[in-house]
Design an enzyme around this catalytic site. Structure first.
Site, short mmCIF file in Angstrom:
data_model
loop_
_atom_site.label_atom_id
_atom_site.label_comp_id
_atom_site.label_asym_id
_atom_site.label_seq_id
_atom_site.Cartn_x
_atom_site.Cartn_y
_atom_site.Cartn_z
N SER A 190 0.95 -1.27 0.01
CA SER A 190 -0.03 0.10 0.00
C SER A 190 0.92 1.31 0.17
CB SER A 190 -1.08 -0.02 1.29
OG SER A 190 -0.19 -0.22 2.57
N ASP B 270 -2.87 -8.14 3.67
CA ASP B 270 -2.95 -6.87 4.63
C ASP B 270 -3.01 -7.57 5.83
OD1 ASP B 270 -4.29 -4.89 6.09
OD2 ASP B 270 -5.86 -4.61 4.67
N SER C 56 9.51 4.09 17.81
CA SER C 56 9.98 5.38 17.49
C SER C 56 10.22 6.29 18.72
CB SER C 56 8.98 6.16 16.69
OG SER C 56 9.17 7.72 16.17
N ALA C 57 11.18 6.94 18.67
CA ALA C 57 11.54 7.92 19.53
C ALA C 57 10.54 8.80 19.72
CB ALA C 57 12.96 8.90 19.16
N TYR D 198 -0.19 9.03 14.93
CA TYR D 198 1.04 7.88 14.56
C TYR D 198 1.83 7.66 15.78
CZ TYR D 198 5.52 6.92 13.27
OH TYR D 198 6.89 6.40 13.43
N LYS E 198 2.39 3.95 18.08
CA LYS E 198 3.70 3.50 18.65
C LYS E 198 3.48 3.24 20.01
CE LYS E 198 5.64 3.17 14.42
NZ LYS E 198 5.67 1.84 13.86
N GLY F 132 3.73 20.87 16.48
CA GLY F 132 4.01 19.65 17.03
C GLY F 132 5.68 19.21 16.97
N1 UFG Z 1 12.41 19.94 8.93
C1 UFG Z 1 12.35 21.07 7.85
N2 UFG Z 1 11.77 21.23 6.52
C2 UFG Z 1 11.30 20.09 5.93
C3 UFG Z 1 11.37 18.75 6.92
C4 UFG Z 1 11.75 18.70 8.02
O1 UFG Z 1 12.93 21.99 8.25
O2 UFG Z 1 10.69 20.05 4.99
C5 UFG Z 1 13.07 19.84 9.94
C6 UFG Z 1 11.99 19.37 11.06
O3 UFG Z 1 11.26 20.74 11.44
C7 UFG Z 1 13.00 18.92 12.03
C8 UFG Z 1 14.05 18.02 11.13
O4 UFG Z 1 14.03 18.77 9.94
O5 UFG Z 1 13.80 19.81 12.98
C9 UFG Z 1 13.73 16.66 11.03
O6 UFG Z 1 12.40 16.31 10.48
P1 UFG Z 1 11.85 15.15 9.89
O7 UFG Z 1 10.29 15.47 9.71
O8 UFG Z 1 12.63 14.48 9.11
O9 UFG Z 1 11.76 14.28 11.04
P2 UFG Z 1 11.08 14.54 12.62
O10 UFG Z 1 12.20 14.35 13.64
O11 UFG Z 1 10.12 15.30 12.67
O12 UFG Z 1 10.29 12.93 12.69
C10 UFG Z 1 10.88 11.87 12.68
C11 UFG Z 1 10.13 10.68 11.78
C12 UFG Z 1 8.70 10.37 12.80
C13 UFG Z 1 9.12 10.18 14.30
C14 UFG Z 1 9.97 11.08 14.82
C15 UFG Z 1 10.57 10.71 16.11
O13 UFG Z 1 9.73 11.08 10.70
O14 UFG Z 1 8.14 9.55 12.27
O15 UFG Z 1 11.18 11.46 13.94
O16 UFG Z 1 11.18 11.69 16.72
F1 UFG Z 1 8.21 10.09 14.84
#
Ligand code: UFG
Length: 340
Positions: A34, A58, A124-125, A150, A154, A293
């Protein structure tokens, strides 16, 4: 061991399949495709030099789960299958709870019925919510301040596994709390292939570098961090994959949780600079308001996995950028045909 990889056609599943095969384990993938491509498994087979057994099912459907597990004489399950987009989970909470939780319950029931006694779960963290202290170790509270469905799936699944283990005492369950997986297999044959606009930083940066997207939006520059942008613990997917194998091979009856991270944080702008260096391309960006968030900083204390699993990260952010660029530049459209 014969290991079932649910969601094994995905980003982390394919890389883990490669490391498991290299260690001599037998693998069977169960996936409904999917959010993944059969091409990923063809590429995985190319890397490991033999076919990968795959069952399309699934797992959120109880009968489909039963049919998929029937006849598989497996020793272990690595449960990757699940939906994983934070924003989508806010828009479609019931789908997230149904898919992620039902599939886990069905996997646990099948394991108990069939006497499969080893489980590794992709946690996940995010279960730590807004960190109380940094770096975060496994004794940090879980499930408080989680900001999206999400993340709640977890945290809830961790609890479901703990409860299920009490009536399946032979079960050796390992909860792996991933920090930020990045990079790709060094061959460039497999890598992260998000559908639509990438939510995560590294695939977005890679798509800017390859010319698929114009500009990166940097979400906020006034966090209390080194340069005001968000700090995360990026872990190369090959190190992450090796962490799964170490968890599997060292698991004992009971439930254990481990952080899989490097222990080092990098800011968004540090990632941009590292990717520019690896690719030789300029990454255009602009600062936009912080994303709802998001936390300022998430960095793992990986000490427990280092000592109990004999595992540690070996690759750097520079390695991850090199491998991510290698994958992205060879496959600008991911697993889709060119121009799709
Ligand atoms: N960021 C940007 N621009 C973007 C995407 C991300 O500035 O287009 C920044 C975010 O604000 C953050 C960092 O890059 O500071 C990392 O962002 P990600 O979206 O890559 O990762 P996250 O830490 O937000 O989330 C990840 C996983 C989630 C998980 C989380 C656990 O994607 O599934 O870590 O801490 F829940």
């Amino acid at each position: 061991m014969h290991v079932i990889l649910t969601g094994g056609a995905g980003y982390i599943g394919t890389h883990t399949a490669v490391v498991l095969a290299e260690r001599g384990h037998e693998i069977t993938v169960i996936d409904d495709f999917s959010n993944s491509s059969p091409v990923a498994l063809q590429r995985t087979a190319e890397i490991i030099g033999r076919e990968v057994r795959v069952i399309e099912a699934d797992l959120a459907d109880r009968e489909a789960a039963r049919a998929a597990f029937s006849g598989l004489d497996a020793d272990a399950v690595i449960h990757f299958a699940g939906l994983k987009a934070v924003g989508e989970s806010v828009a479609e909470p019931t789908r997230y709870y149904r898919v992620n939780i039902d599939s886990t319950i069905n996997v646990l029931d099948q394991m108990r019925e069939r006497g499969i006694n080893r489980l590794v779960f992709s946690s996940s963290a995010t279960v730590y919510g807004n960190p109380e202290k940094l770096p975060i170790d496994e004794s940090h509270r879980v499930g408080v301040g989680v900001t999206n469905p999400y993340g709640w799936t977890k945290a809830m699944i961790e609890q479901i596994i703990r409860d299920a283990q009490k009536i399946h005492p032979e079960l050796a369950a390992v909860l792996l709390r991933y920090f930020n997986p990045v990079g790709a297999h060094p061959s460039g044959l497999i890598g992260e292939d998000p559908s639509g606009i990438p939510n995560n930083l590294m695939p977005f940066v890679a798509q800017v570098a390859v010319g698929k997207r114009e500009q990166l939006s940097v979400f906020g520059d006034s966090y209390p961090t080194v340069d005001g942008t968000g700090v995360r613990d990026y872990i190369h997917v090959m190190d992450l994959a090796a962490g799964h194998v170490a968890a599997l091979e060292n698991s004992k009856p009971g439930v254990a949780a481990y952080n899989l991270g490097s222990g080092t944080g990098s800011s968004v702008l540090e990632v941009v600079a590292a990717f520019e260096a690896a690719s030789g391309r300029k990454i255009d960006y602009r600062i936009v308001p912080a994303r709802a968030g998001d936390v300022a900083e998430m960095v793992a204390d990986p000490h427990k996995a280092n000592t109990e699993l004999g595992w540690r990260t070996e690759l750097t952010l520079a390695d991850a950028c090199r491998d991510s660029w290698n994958w992205q530049s060879a496959n600008p459209n991911g697993y889709a045909e060119q121009g799709e």
